[in-house]
Design an enzyme around this catalytic site. Structure first.
Site, PDB file in Angstrom:
ATOM      1  N   HIS A  99       9.791  -3.319  -4.607  1.00  0.00           N
ATOM      2  CA  HIS A  99       9.500  -3.624  -3.259  1.00  0.00           C
ATOM      3  C   HIS A  99       8.437  -3.900  -3.724  1.00  0.00           C
ATOM      4  CE1 HIS A  99       9.693   0.671  -3.152  1.00  0.00           C
ATOM      5  NE2 HIS A  99       9.313   0.443  -1.621  1.00  0.00           N
ATOM      6  N   HIS A 101       5.648  -4.303  -0.785  1.00  0.00           N
ATOM      7  CA  HIS A 101       5.504  -3.983   0.742  1.00  0.00           C
ATOM      8  C   HIS A 101       3.855  -5.607   1.052  1.00  0.00           C
ATOM      9  CE1 HIS A 101       6.372  -0.160   1.535  1.00  0.00           C
ATOM     10  NE2 HIS A 101       5.779   0.561  -0.109  1.00  0.00           N
TER      11      HIS A 101
HETATM   12  P1  5GP Z   1       7.853   3.191  -0.433  1.00  0.00           P
HETATM   13  O1  5GP Z   1       7.012   4.898   0.187  1.00  0.00           O
HETATM   14  O2  5GP Z   1       9.005   3.164  -1.767  1.00  0.00           O
HETATM   15  O3  5GP Z   1       7.031   1.901  -1.250  1.00  0.00           O
HETATM   16  O4  5GP Z   1       8.532   2.713   0.255  1.00  0.00           O
HETATM   17  C1  5GP Z   1       9.890   2.642   1.297  1.00  0.00           C
HETATM   18  C2  5GP Z   1       9.668   1.645   2.422  1.00  0.00           C
HETATM   19  O5  5GP Z   1      10.461   1.419   2.554  1.00  0.00           O
HETATM   20  C3  5GP Z   1       8.798   2.525   3.606  1.00  0.00           C
HETATM   21  O6  5GP Z   1       7.574   1.610   3.846  1.00  0.00           O
HETATM   22  C4  5GP Z   1       9.940   2.224   4.868  1.00  0.00           C
HETATM   23  O7  5GP Z   1       9.592   2.864   6.311  1.00  0.00           O
HETATM   24  C5  5GP Z   1      11.619   1.992   4.120  1.00  0.00           C
HETATM   25  N1  5GP Z   1      12.705   1.740   4.070  1.00  0.00           N
HETATM   26  C6  5GP Z   1      13.583   2.922   4.002  1.00  0.00           C
HETATM   27  N2  5GP Z   1      14.260   3.203   4.124  1.00  0.00           N
HETATM   28  C7  5GP Z   1      14.552   1.588   5.250  1.00  0.00           C
HETATM   29  C8  5GP Z   1      15.744   1.746   6.044  1.00  0.00           C
HETATM   30  O8  5GP Z   1      16.989   1.721   6.059  1.00  0.00           O
HETATM   31  N3  5GP Z   1      15.091   0.077   6.571  1.00  0.00           N
HETATM   32  C9  5GP Z   1      14.107  -0.258   6.456  1.00  0.00           C
HETATM   33  N4  5GP Z   1      13.858  -1.574   6.833  1.00  0.00           N
HETATM   34  N5  5GP Z   1      13.382   0.697   6.176  1.00  0.00           N
HETATM   35  C10 5GP Z   1      13.094   1.439   4.778  1.00  0.00           C
END
Ligand code: 5GP
Ligand code: ZN
Length: 139
Positions: A99, A101
């Protein structure tokens, strides 16, 4: 991927606040934003790593993320945005569905990347490092 939280969001099994959707990507609000308006852009196909995402989908992710960054600036009065992608647990990836951001940024938003600046021992060491990477680079 039945246990993947983002695949479940794509399937509509878990609710999300959608911003944009097409045949290749989905964009929705991050549930725990760095700044209000923080959005995630994900490929509809499941990929653990950004490295396995086909070029057309990766390109769409980047294009859509940039347009969303501009929309955040115009709608929420931000000054700019960061596009951030964590690939691998050591890089901070928590959800193993790749993903991108989109983090809207204000001049005085109080958020700072902990970005260090190391120095190569010499020009030769920097070149050796570059040569190793180029040897393994497959485009
Ligand atoms: P990572 O740390 O893997 O780059 O980011 C994962 C992101 O996913 C985090 O910013 C977290 O807040 C978001 N996230 C995790 N679970 C959910 C969810 O169930 N719904 C949404 N909308 N965001 C999520
Ligand atoms: Zn997934």
């Amino acid at each position: 991927m039945e246990n993947c939280i983002f695949c479940r969001i794509i399937a509509g099994e878990i609710p999300s606040t959608k911003i944009y959707e097409d045949d290749l990507v989905l964009a929705f609000m991050d549930i725990s934003p760095i700044n209000f308006g923080h959005i995630l852009v994900i490929p509809k196909e499941h990929h653990n790593s950004s490295a396995s995402i086909p070029e057309n989908i990766a390109g769409r992710m980047f294009y859509v993320a940039s347009r969303i960054g501009v929309a955040c600036k115009r709608s929420l009065d931000y000054d700019g945005f960061n596009l951030h992608l964590a690939d691998g647990t050591c890089a901070g990836q928590v959800v193993m569905h790749a993903h991108l951001h989109v983090v809207p940024r204000g001049l005085d938003d109080g958020f700072h990347w902990n970005w260090r600046q190391l120095k190569y021992e010499s020009d030769a060491v920097r070149q050796e490092t570059a040569d190793k990477i180029v040897e393994k680079l497959k485009i």
